[in-house]
Design a protein around this motif. Structure first.
Motif, PDB file in Angstrom:
ATOM      1  N   ALA A 281       0.500  -1.475  -0.301  1.00  0.00           N
ATOM      2  CA  ALA A 281      -0.176   0.197  -0.086  1.00  0.00           C
ATOM      3  C   ALA A 281       1.039   1.565   0.183  1.00  0.00           C
ATOM      4  CB  ALA A 281      -0.579  -0.115   1.413  1.00  0.00           C
ATOM      5  N   GLU A 282       1.808   1.144  -0.112  1.00  0.00           N
ATOM      6  CA  GLU A 282       2.856   1.811   0.593  1.00  0.00           C
ATOM      7  C   GLU A 282       3.785   2.119  -0.905  1.00  0.00           C
ATOM      8  OE1 GLU A 282       2.962   4.530   2.534  1.00  0.00           O
ATOM      9  OE2 GLU A 282       1.477   3.553   4.154  1.00  0.00           O
ATOM     10  N   THR A 283       3.966   1.478  -1.488  1.00  0.00           N
ATOM     11  CA  THR A 283       5.345   1.727  -1.888  1.00  0.00           C
ATOM     12  C   THR A 283       4.356   1.167  -3.765  1.00  0.00           C
ATOM     13  OG1 THR A 283       6.142  -0.975  -2.588  1.00  0.00           O
ATOM     14  CG2 THR A 283       7.551   1.163  -0.509  1.00  0.00           C
ATOM     15  N   ALA A 284       3.545   0.512  -3.599  1.00  0.00           N
ATOM     16  CA  ALA A 284       2.723  -0.188  -4.908  1.00  0.00           C
ATOM     17  C   ALA A 284       3.406  -1.721  -6.005  1.00  0.00           C
ATOM     18  CB  ALA A 284       2.594   1.443  -5.657  1.00  0.00           C
ATOM     19  N   GLN A 285       4.603  -2.044  -4.529  1.00  0.00           N
ATOM     20  CA  GLN A 285       4.765  -2.600  -4.908  1.00  0.00           C
ATOM     21  C   GLN A 285       4.206  -3.747  -5.399  1.00  0.00           C
ATOM     22  OE1 GLN A 285       8.562  -3.868  -3.297  1.00  0.00           O
ATOM     23  NE2 GLN A 285       9.584  -5.414  -4.148  1.00  0.00           N
ATOM     24  N   VAL A 286       4.322  -4.713  -6.161  1.00  0.00           N
ATOM     25  CA  VAL A 286       3.626  -6.072  -6.897  1.00  0.00           C
ATOM     26  C   VAL A 286       3.884  -7.537  -6.277  1.00  0.00           C
ATOM     27  CG1 VAL A 286       1.962  -7.197  -8.061  1.00  0.00           C
ATOM     28  CG2 VAL A 286       2.258  -4.717  -8.155  1.00  0.00           C
TER      29      VAL A 286
END
Length: 157
Positions: free
Chosen positions: A23-28
């Motif tokens: 939710a913070e970095t958008a890393q999947v």
């Protein structure tokens, strides 16, 4: 192995696997298995890459789990929300903190675009991620085509 602890939103879930987004970095992160997760679940969790290739991840620990409810409300924005939109430039976002937790987002939307704007908000993955960051469990979208106002309410439990 590099563990990662944070807030994750489940963006895709099948019986055998799931995809979570930080939710913070958008890393999947693609999970090699699904420990009972469903789309729109929010996890406070620790994940780690699975050896030997480290291309998929596994959930090591779940500290908290909640579901974000998206509500396409048939209610109109409040008088206050309409006043906020009236003071804003067309297309601008007005953000207000709610008493306690949560947030209110109000947009002044061009004529004829309110429905499309509401649908964009409901379909946008970032809506759920923002709710996760704000510790909301319900996102309520209200609109008034007549006034050109769209409100998005990020609400706590």
């Amino acid at each position: 192995m590099t563990e990662k602890t944070g807030t994750f939103v489940v963006t895709h879930a099948e019986a055998e696997s799931a995809v979570v987004r930080d939710a913070e970095t958008a890393q999947v992160h693609t999970l090699a298995s699904n420990p009972g997760l469903e789309v729109h679940d929010v996890l406070e969790a620790t994940v780690a890459p699975e050896p030997p290739l480290e291309v998929t991840w596994e959930v090591i620990e779940i500290e908290d789990r909640r579901t974000i409810e998206l509500v396409d409300s048939d209610l109109e924005p409040t008088t206050y929300e309409k006043e906020l939109a009236a003071e804003a430039e067309l297309g601008d976002l007005v953000q207000e903190e709610r008493a306690g937790t949560g947030e209110l987002h109000v947009f002044s939307v061009p004529d004829g675009e309110v429905e499309a704007a509401a649908q964009d908000v409901l379909d946008d993955e970032e809506t759920i991620a923002r709710a996760a960051r704000l510790e909301a469990v319900r996102v309520e979208v209200r609109r008034s085509a007549e006034d050109g106002v769209l409100s998005v309410r990020y609400l706590p439990d």
